[in-house]
Motif scaffolding. Structure first.
Motif, PDB file in Angstrom:
ATOM      1  N   GLN A 174      35.714  45.039  38.242  1.00  0.00           N
ATOM      2  CA  GLN A 174      35.577  43.706  38.391  1.00  0.00           C
ATOM      3  C   GLN A 174      35.568  42.742  37.286  1.00  0.00           C
ATOM      4  O   GLN A 174      36.107  41.694  37.280  1.00  0.00           O
ATOM      5  CB  GLN A 174      34.107  43.712  39.195  1.00  0.00           C
ATOM      6  CG  GLN A 174      34.189  44.129  40.639  1.00  0.00           C
ATOM      7  CD  GLN A 174      32.588  44.089  40.763  1.00  0.00           C
ATOM      8  OE1 GLN A 174      31.652  43.687  40.356  1.00  0.00           O
ATOM      9  NE2 GLN A 174      32.637  43.927  42.453  1.00  0.00           N
ATOM     10  N   GLU A 175      34.949  43.531  36.114  1.00  0.00           N
ATOM     11  CA  GLU A 175      35.165  42.632  34.938  1.00  0.00           C
ATOM     12  C   GLU A 175      36.639  42.513  34.255  1.00  0.00           C
ATOM     13  O   GLU A 175      36.993  41.702  33.780  1.00  0.00           O
ATOM     14  CB  GLU A 175      34.248  43.443  33.884  1.00  0.00           C
ATOM     15  CG  GLU A 175      32.754  43.113  33.930  1.00  0.00           C
ATOM     16  CD  GLU A 175      31.836  43.703  33.039  1.00  0.00           C
ATOM     17  OE1 GLU A 175      32.214  44.242  32.345  1.00  0.00           O
ATOM     18  OE2 GLU A 175      30.602  43.379  33.268  1.00  0.00           O
ATOM     19  N   CYS A 176      37.173  43.846  34.513  1.00  0.00           N
ATOM     20  CA  CYS A 176      38.619  43.709  33.966  1.00  0.00           C
ATOM     21  C   CYS A 176      39.434  42.341  34.981  1.00  0.00           C
ATOM     22  O   CYS A 176      40.469  41.848  34.402  1.00  0.00           O
ATOM     23  CB  CYS A 176      39.343  45.136  34.245  1.00  0.00           C
ATOM     24  SG  CYS A 176      38.707  46.228  33.094  1.00  0.00           S
ATOM     25  N   GLU A 177      39.311  42.510  36.220  1.00  0.00           N
ATOM     26  CA  GLU A 177      39.893  41.626  37.130  1.00  0.00           C
ATOM     27  C   GLU A 177      39.567  40.441  36.771  1.00  0.00           C
ATOM     28  O   GLU A 177      40.495  39.310  36.695  1.00  0.00           O
ATOM     29  CB  GLU A 177      39.780  41.800  38.329  1.00  0.00           C
ATOM     30  CG  GLU A 177      40.316  40.813  39.411  1.00  0.00           C
ATOM     31  CD  GLU A 177      41.729  40.729  39.530  1.00  0.00           C
ATOM     32  OE1 GLU A 177      42.194  39.705  39.713  1.00  0.00           O
ATOM     33  OE2 GLU A 177      42.446  41.849  39.113  1.00  0.00           O
ATOM     34  N   PHE A 178      38.392  40.101  36.581  1.00  0.00           N
ATOM     35  CA  PHE A 178      37.955  38.557  36.183  1.00  0.00           C
ATOM     36  C   PHE A 178      38.589  38.220  34.674  1.00  0.00           C
ATOM     37  O   PHE A 178      39.000  37.294  34.606  1.00  0.00           O
ATOM     38  CB  PHE A 178      36.292  38.722  35.741  1.00  0.00           C
ATOM     39  CG  PHE A 178      35.755  37.234  35.176  1.00  0.00           C
ATOM     40  CD1 PHE A 178      35.762  36.342  36.285  1.00  0.00           C
ATOM     41  CD2 PHE A 178      35.501  37.127  34.031  1.00  0.00           C
ATOM     42  CE1 PHE A 178      35.027  35.049  35.748  1.00  0.00           C
ATOM     43  CE2 PHE A 178      35.309  35.838  33.580  1.00  0.00           C
ATOM     44  CZ  PHE A 178      35.053  34.841  34.289  1.00  0.00           C
ATOM     45  N   THR A 179      38.467  39.222  33.776  1.00  0.00           N
ATOM     46  CA  THR A 179      39.339  39.169  32.530  1.00  0.00           C
ATOM     47  C   THR A 179      40.798  38.788  32.629  1.00  0.00           C
ATOM     48  O   THR A 179      41.351  37.682  32.053  1.00  0.00           O
ATOM     49  CB  THR A 179      39.347  40.243  31.498  1.00  0.00           C
ATOM     50  OG1 THR A 179      37.944  40.688  31.164  1.00  0.00           O
ATOM     51  CG2 THR A 179      39.974  39.913  30.166  1.00  0.00           C
ATOM     52  N   HIS A 180      41.525  39.446  33.474  1.00  0.00           N
ATOM     53  CA  HIS A 180      43.074  38.952  33.948  1.00  0.00           C
ATOM     54  C   HIS A 180      42.953  37.577  34.279  1.00  0.00           C
ATOM     55  O   HIS A 180      43.886  36.856  34.153  1.00  0.00           O
ATOM     56  CB  HIS A 180      43.454  39.946  34.881  1.00  0.00           C
ATOM     57  CG  HIS A 180      44.766  39.614  35.469  1.00  0.00           C
ATOM     58  ND1 HIS A 180      45.974  39.708  34.583  1.00  0.00           N
ATOM     59  CD2 HIS A 180      45.286  39.074  36.464  1.00  0.00           C
ATOM     60  CE1 HIS A 180      46.979  39.369  35.193  1.00  0.00           C
ATOM     61  NE2 HIS A 180      46.632  38.786  36.314  1.00  0.00           N
ATOM     62  N   ARG A 181      41.995  37.158  35.237  1.00  0.00           N
ATOM     63  CA  ARG A 181      42.068  35.983  35.929  1.00  0.00           C
ATOM     64  C   ARG A 181      41.917  34.794  34.920  1.00  0.00           C
ATOM     65  O   ARG A 181      42.334  33.759  34.712  1.00  0.00           O
ATOM     66  CB  ARG A 181      41.095  35.863  36.923  1.00  0.00           C
ATOM     67  CG  ARG A 181      41.422  36.353  38.069  1.00  0.00           C
ATOM     68  CD  ARG A 181      40.802  35.908  39.689  1.00  0.00           C
ATOM     69  NE  ARG A 181      39.403  35.834  39.382  1.00  0.00           N
ATOM     70  CZ  ARG A 181      38.430  36.641  39.397  1.00  0.00           C
ATOM     71  NH1 ARG A 181      38.824  38.068  39.795  1.00  0.00           N
ATOM     72  NH2 ARG A 181      37.193  36.428  39.259  1.00  0.00           N
ATOM     73  N   TRP A 182      40.898  34.991  34.043  1.00  0.00           N
ATOM     74  CA  TRP A 182      40.375  34.187  32.931  1.00  0.00           C
ATOM     75  C   TRP A 182      41.634  34.159  31.828  1.00  0.00           C
ATOM     76  O   TRP A 182      41.861  32.782  31.551  1.00  0.00           O
ATOM     77  CB  TRP A 182      39.324  34.940  32.090  1.00  0.00           C
ATOM     78  CG  TRP A 182      38.772  33.887  30.797  1.00  0.00           C
ATOM     79  CD1 TRP A 182      39.303  34.095  29.544  1.00  0.00           C
ATOM     80  CD2 TRP A 182      37.963  33.090  30.832  1.00  0.00           C
ATOM     81  NE1 TRP A 182      38.489  33.240  28.863  1.00  0.00           N
ATOM     82  CE2 TRP A 182      37.597  32.566  29.443  1.00  0.00           C
ATOM     83  CE3 TRP A 182      36.955  32.259  31.914  1.00  0.00           C
ATOM     84  CZ2 TRP A 182      36.810  31.352  29.256  1.00  0.00           C
ATOM     85  CZ3 TRP A 182      36.323  31.483  31.645  1.00  0.00           C
ATOM     86  CH2 TRP A 182      36.065  31.000  30.414  1.00  0.00           C
TER      87      TRP A 182
END
Length: 187
Positions: A174-182
């Motif tokens: 989830q954190e990796c996906e959030f980072t990609h979106r950010w």
């Protein structure tokens, strides 16, 4: 009992851009707001010449905890996390993370690496945002987390480590996906 945990992911973004996000207080607050439950706090953040260190706290909703652990835990569980990052060499960052779930006797520790894997030359390519005009740009960067989960609940054997490992993997993804979106500007 201890259990190993490892996560490896790659990105088409340079390690320097990813690192800048991972240690940015605004990014951390936004990530905690989205993934941190009803208690989500950037407890401390400091940047020096040696690197960046921060601490976070977030509540793990009971529904997200493995069912076998819910009766053992007194009320809601807080994840306390301490993370340190430093640049080892150009485009190569290393870090450490230590985490504990309040109410569970145990801890998680891990080493972190973020680096560019390779560079290629783009002599005729048009410059793009974030790409140096020299024509060199990282083709791919890699993030690696390697660590251990240790839980001291002897009556449950190694079940807590297995369940927490599964939950930690989900959180990391989830954190990796959030980072990609950010980094893509999707907020």
């Amino acid at each position: 009992m201890t259990r190993r945990i490892e996560h490896r992911s790659t990105s088409h973004r340079p390690a320097r851009h990813i690192h800048a996000a991972l240690v940015d207080p605004d990014y951390l607050r936004a990530r905690l707001t989205e993934l941190g439950g009803d208690v989500a706090e950037l407890v401390s953040h400091s940047a020096t010449e040696e690197g960046v260190h921060f601490r976070t706290r977030q509540r793990i909703p009971d529904r997200d905890l493995p069912a076998v652990l819910r009766p053992v835990l007194p009320g809601s569980t807080l994840l306390e996390r301490s993370e340190t990052w430093r640049e080892r060499e150009s485009e190569h960052f290393a870090g450490e993370v230590a985490a504990m779930l309040r109410g569970i006797p145990g801890s998680t520790t891990a080493s972190l690496w973020l680096r560019d894997l390779e560079e290629h030359h783009t002599e005729h390519a048009e410059p793009t945002a974030g790409v140096p005009e020299s024509g060199k740009r990282p083709a791919v960067s890699e993030f690696l987390l390697q660590g251990e989960i240790a839980v001291k609940l002897p009556l449950l054997a190694d079940k807590p480590e297995e369940l927490l490992e599964r939950w930690m993997r989900t959180l990391i993804e989830q954190e990796c996906e959030f980072t990609h979106r950010w980094l893509s500007g999707i907020r």
